[in-house]
Design an enzyme around this catalytic site. Structure first.
Site, short mmCIF file in Angstrom:
data_model
loop_
_atom_site.label_atom_id
_atom_site.label_comp_id
_atom_site.label_asym_id
_atom_site.label_seq_id
_atom_site.Cartn_x
_atom_site.Cartn_y
_atom_site.Cartn_z
N ASP A 127 -34.17 67.88 59.60
CA ASP A 127 -34.48 66.81 60.53
C ASP A 127 -33.14 66.28 60.40
O ASP A 127 -32.18 66.20 59.05
CB ASP A 127 -35.40 66.25 60.43
CG ASP A 127 -35.21 65.64 62.08
OD1 ASP A 127 -36.56 65.61 62.15
OD2 ASP A 127 -34.18 65.55 62.91
N GLU B 208 -0.61 78.70 70.97
CA GLU B 208 0.45 77.58 71.69
C GLU B 208 1.36 77.49 72.29
O GLU B 208 1.62 78.53 72.97
CB GLU B 208 0.54 76.42 70.62
CG GLU B 208 -1.08 75.48 70.26
CD GLU B 208 -0.96 74.55 68.86
OE1 GLU B 208 -1.56 74.77 67.90
OE2 GLU B 208 -0.15 73.90 69.33
#
Ligand code: GLC
Length: 588
Positions: free
Chosen positions: A293, A474
């Site tokens: 968890d 880019e």
């Protein structure tokens, strides 16, 4: 140093026709220790990056409650975010895709305007297992539509004290009612075949998700209903009341199980080897993966997460396979490497955990590509579709600089910042995929730039021309002209004027296709930057699957139309956003 040889052609792990167990063993043999322990980490969306997924090959990402894409919570925003992350993962050295998970516990409750169903206590009141099944089907569709692969559901807690804050997540105080409502798993994952072996994960396909039964075991039986408290009872009672629903989950092929924060007779579940390994994986035969968890292993020490190496070694050695870290993955990886190299965690335990996880990954990889391809043209005569191609054609010509180039397939942000051409990482090129897909008698001829002789005398059934953009990132990707680079248009003209041709465009965006060139093409597929899984392209070219993708951007006619988006006053695209053809194949 990477173990195993960098894959060249036809590695078993890339071949979906191979049995999953063969593929898992092949992939495992190629993984470095870092890649293995990274597959055991699940990190939160907020800390996910190209570095984490491409460089480190982290195995899973989650959205915790309310953790939606920062730029919006529509289905498109979710799908864009996860597609981007998947591209990062598919650009890693071995191209292992991520499993993206979230708590879709009563519908896709993270998604704005999604259908929200009654919480489990209300469904328990209905006593309607068929209703639970149908809710599972609907939830899986909505979750997959946003690109998510796994839901942390169902909660099969048997709530014995309504003072527990999570009582409404439990179907009932009655074990038999909870058992009947596990039918939701078959809705979520698909119904396994009659001969399905209990304990083995089952996942039907792209309209289904991986489910996660939780929280193993006894979360609903804590003293006074204290959350994350202590369930005090004999093993017989724990099994009779709290464990039986998991037997039904295993019979339905549940893919994962989440450990409970709670304890049994003072023993924290997250480090209880008897329950997690000897019972769940041994006696009950669970072959999926056990996940912790949220920061569940940190709770093994006080202050929380102190002596983190102890937290890791005690939980992993107890049988936890994937750790919902979710933030400090750098420390997690460093500590894991140390613990394995020191022998505190045996490599056999790591390999067992990674095997369980990989069984889920491999089915996802090709699908991620298949679903992204967009069919823009299919036949010069709409009544005579050109695709799917004939797998048993006599002779096929494959041309173009992008046909056998993993680097171009992956584009930028792959191994290096800008990416590059060539065999930059393990993967299946489109050419390799075509060769693997066709019949034994079919001859596949590859000429990057075919000669006049080849074109005139080749007697080809059809041609596949694969062209597009070079790898860039880019600033290097800024272009004022968006014609097909590297003489791609000229090559298409050369081939398509002599042989029936399907063109596959490998590019990060739409490119100019002049009208007379479009008229010469028999079919056109936008493949974007598909990554290492060239097999996904062959799957749709030859009709094993139908096309699924639709344009996420407007496909302009001419550069002078730009900028032009759907809200533009003079919106006149070649293909509008949302456009995408199908071949009309049954059930594919
Ligand atoms: C929470 C819950 C668990 C949930 C997980 C991920 O702490 O205990 O049910 O699936 O974190 O959000």
């Amino acid at each position: 140093m990477a173990t195993g040889s960098i894959r060249i052609e036809g590695a078993p792990y890339k071949d979906p026709s191979q049995p999953v167990e063969i593929r898992v063993e092949d992939l495992l043999s190629r993984m470095t220790l870092l890649e293995k322990v990274a597959q055991m980490a699940q990190i939160e969306r907020l800390v996910t990056s190209p570095y984490a997924l491409t460089k480190l090959s982290i195995g899973s990402v989650l959205s915790s409650g309310g953790s939606a894409p920062h730029h919006g919570s529509s289905a498109l925003h979710w799908a864009d975010m996860i597609d981007t992350m998947q591209r990062w993962a598919l650009s890693s050295r071995l191209g292992i895709p991520i499993i993206y998970a979230t708590d879709a516990v009563h519908g896709h409750n993270n998604l704005l305007d999604a259908t929200i169903f009654p919480h489990n206590v209300g469904l328990g009141a209905s006593r309607d297992r068929e209703l639970a099944f149908r809710i599972g089907v609907a939830t899986a569709l909505e979750v997959r539509a946003t690109g998510i692969h796994c839901t942390f559901a169902p909660c099969v807690a048997v709530c014995r004290d309504p003072r527990w804050g999570r009582c409404y997540e439990s179907y009932s105080e009655d074990t038999e009612i909870v058992r009947s409502m596990t039918a939701i798993i078959s809705g979520l994952q698909g119904s396994p075949p009659e001969d399905h072996l209990a304990g083995y994960p089952f996942h039907a396909g792209n309209k289904n998700v991986i489910s996660c039964a939780k929280h193993f075991v006894g979360d609903g039986g804590t003293y006074k209903g204290v959350n994350e408290g202590n369930t005090i009872c004999a093993y017989e009672e724990l099994e009779r009341i709290h464990m039986k629903p998991y037997i039904d989950c295993l019979a339905k092929g549940v893919c994962s199980i989440m450990a409970s924060y709670s304890s049994w007779n003072g023993r924290p579940l997250h480090s209880d080897r008897y329950l997690l390994t000897e019972i769940l994986k041994g006696k009950l035969g669970f072959k999926g993966f056990v996940i912790s968890d949220w920061e569940g292993i940190d709770r093994l020490t006080r202050p929380l997460g102190s002596n983190y190496r102890y937290c890791i070694s005690s939980s992993v050695n107890a049988g936890i396979d994937m750790i919902m870290v979710p933030h400090r993955y750098d420390i997690f990886l460093e500590d894991m490497i140390h613990l394995v190299e020191s022998g505190e965690i045996p490599m056999a335990r790591i390999d067992d955990a990674v095997r369980r996880i990989l069984r889920e990954h491999l089915e996802l990889a090709r699908e991620a590509v298949r679903k992204s391809l967009v069919l823009l043209k299919n036949g010069k005569d709409p009544n005579k579709p050109f695709l799917p191609l004939d797998k048993n054609a006599r002779k096929i010509l494959v041309s173009g600089q992008h046909a056998d180039d993993i680097g171009y397939q992956c584009g930028g942000w792959t191994i290096t910042w800008y990416g590059s051409s060539g065999r930059t990482t393990a993967g299946t090129s489109i050419l390799e995929a075509i060769k693997e897909a066709v019949g034994e008698k079919t001859e596949v001829i590859y000429e990057q730039y075919p000669s006049e002789e080849t074109l005139h005398n080749g007697e080809f059934s059809f041609a596949v021309v694969v062209v597009g953009e070079v790898a860039y990132a880019e600033l290097l990707g800024d272009r004022s002209q968006l014609d097909i680079p590297l003489g791609g248009a000229e090559l298409i003209e050369l081939v398509a004027s002599k042989i029936p041709t399907v063109v596959i465009l490998v590019s990060g965006r739409p490119l100019v296709v002049e009208p007379d060139l479009m008229n010469k093409i028999d079919a056109l597929v936008a493949a974007w930057l598909p990554g290492t899984e060239g097999g996904g392209v062959a799957d749709v070219l030859f009709g094993d699957h139908d096309f699924h993708g639709v344009l996420p951007v407007s496909w302009f006619r001419r550069i002078d139309q730009l900028p032009m988006t759907a809200d533009h006053p003079s919106y006149d695209p070649l293909f509008p956003i949302g456009f995408g053809l199908k071949m009309g194949l049954d059930n594919k």
